[in-house]
Design a protein around this motif. Structure first.
Motif, short mmCIF file in Angstrom:
data_model
loop_
_atom_site.label_atom_id
_atom_site.label_comp_id
_atom_site.label_asym_id
_atom_site.label_seq_id
_atom_site.Cartn_x
_atom_site.Cartn_y
_atom_site.Cartn_z
N SER A 35 0.84 -1.19 0.00
CA SER A 35 0.00 0.00 0.00
C SER A 35 0.88 1.24 0.00
O SER A 35 2.07 1.18 0.29
CB SER A 35 -0.92 0.02 1.23
N ASP A 38 -3.05 5.09 2.67
CA ASP A 38 -4.16 4.20 3.01
C ASP A 38 -4.71 3.50 1.78
O ASP A 38 -5.80 2.92 1.81
CB ASP A 38 -5.27 4.97 3.73
N LYS A 39 -3.96 3.53 0.68
CA LYS A 39 -4.44 2.97 -0.58
C LYS A 39 -3.67 1.70 -0.93
O LYS A 39 -2.45 1.72 -1.09
CB LYS A 39 -4.30 3.98 -1.71
N ALA A 40 -4.38 0.57 -1.06
CA ALA A 40 -3.77 -0.68 -1.49
C ALA A 40 -3.40 -0.57 -2.97
O ALA A 40 -4.16 -0.02 -3.77
CB ALA A 40 -4.72 -1.85 -1.26
#
Length: 216
Positions: A35, A38-40
C-alpha cells in the motif's frame, strides 16, 4: 526529520528483508505492505508501475522520495539517518562493501534464489511438485557460490571485514532460507565458517526480528 519510512513489498521477499534488517540495525521505524498511505496497490497495476518502472518490489517511500533497487535504498537509509553506520568511511572498505552488495544482488541472488530457492518455495512441477531435475542442475552452482562465500569470510566476522554492513543485510535473508531447507546438511557440510556466520546473523537482534527462522 521523521524517523519513519514505508517499504512497499512483502515480508517474505529476501530483498524486502534486507531493507528491514538495515532499519532494525539503525533503529529506523518502518511499515511494510502493498500500500501507499491508506491505498492498497495492486501488483502490476498502473499505480505499481508508477512506483517501480519494472513492476517489482521493494520500493522505499520516505516522504516525497520514492526509491527502488535494494542496495541503493540501503545506502540511502544509511547516509540519511543516524544510528549504527552500515558502510565505512575508509574508501577501500566502502568500495568492497559496494562491490559485494552488487554481487549479492546479481550473481549470488540468481544462483541461490532465482535458480534454486524459488523451486522449493513455488514449485512448478506437475500438480505443484518440486522439479528435482531443476534442483539437481542448479545445485553445483549453489555449492560453488557458497564455497566462494566461505573463502570470503576467512578470519572476518562479517562479509566485508570486522563490521556489519549493507552486504550482510543483503546476504543474510538468502542464507537464512537456505539454512532451513531439507538439503541444508548437504549444502553446508564443508562450510564451517558460513555455518557459524549464519547462526550469528540469526541471533543478532535484527535477525531475531526480521528473519523467518530463529536460531536455537
Amino acid at each position: 526529520m521523521s524517523n519513519h519510512i514505508h517499504i512497499f513489498g512483502l515480508q517474505f521477499s529476501t530483498f524486502c528483508r534486507s531493507i528491514m534488517l538495515c532499519c532494525e540495525e539503525k533503529n529506523i521505524q518502518y511499515t511494510i505492505d502493498l500500500s501507499v498511505g491508506d491505498k492498497a496497490i495492486e501488483l502490476k497495476s498502473e499505480a505499481h508501475f508508477d512506483l517501480h518502472p519494472f513492476g517489482k518490489f521493494p520500493v522505499l517511500i520516505d516522504g516525497e522520495n520514492k526509491l527502488f533497487e535494494t542496495a541503493t535504498i540501503c545506502r540511502y537509509l544509511d547516509e540519511k539517518y543516524s544510528g549504527t553506520p552500515l558502510q565505512s568511511t575508509d574508501i577501500d572498505t566502502k568500495a568492497k562493501i559496494d562491490q559485494w552488495s552488487a554481487a549479492i544482488s546479481t550473481y549470488i541472488d540468481k544462483a541461490l534464489v532465482r535458480d534454486y530457492l524459488l523451486e522449493f518455495a513455488f514449485p512448478k512441477g506437475k500438480d505443484g511438485t518440486i522439479r528435482m531435475e531443476v534442483l539437481a542442475e542448479a545445485e553445483p552452482q549453489v555449492i560453488n557460490t557458497l564455497e566462494k562465500l566461505e573463502l570470503l569470510l576467512s578470519d572476518n566476522e562479517f562479509i566485508c571485514g570486522k563490521q556489519y554492513s549493507i552486504a550482510d543485510a543483503l546476504l543474510t535473508p538468502i542464507l537464512d532460507y537456505l539454512f532451513f531447507l531439507p538439503v541444508k546438511d548437504r549444502l553446508f557440510q564443508k562450510m564451517p565458517k558460513l555455518n557459524h556466520y549464519i547462526q550469528r546473523m540469526q541471533q543478532r537482534p535484527s535477525g531475531v526480528k526480521v528473519l523467518t527462522h530463529k536460531a536455537k
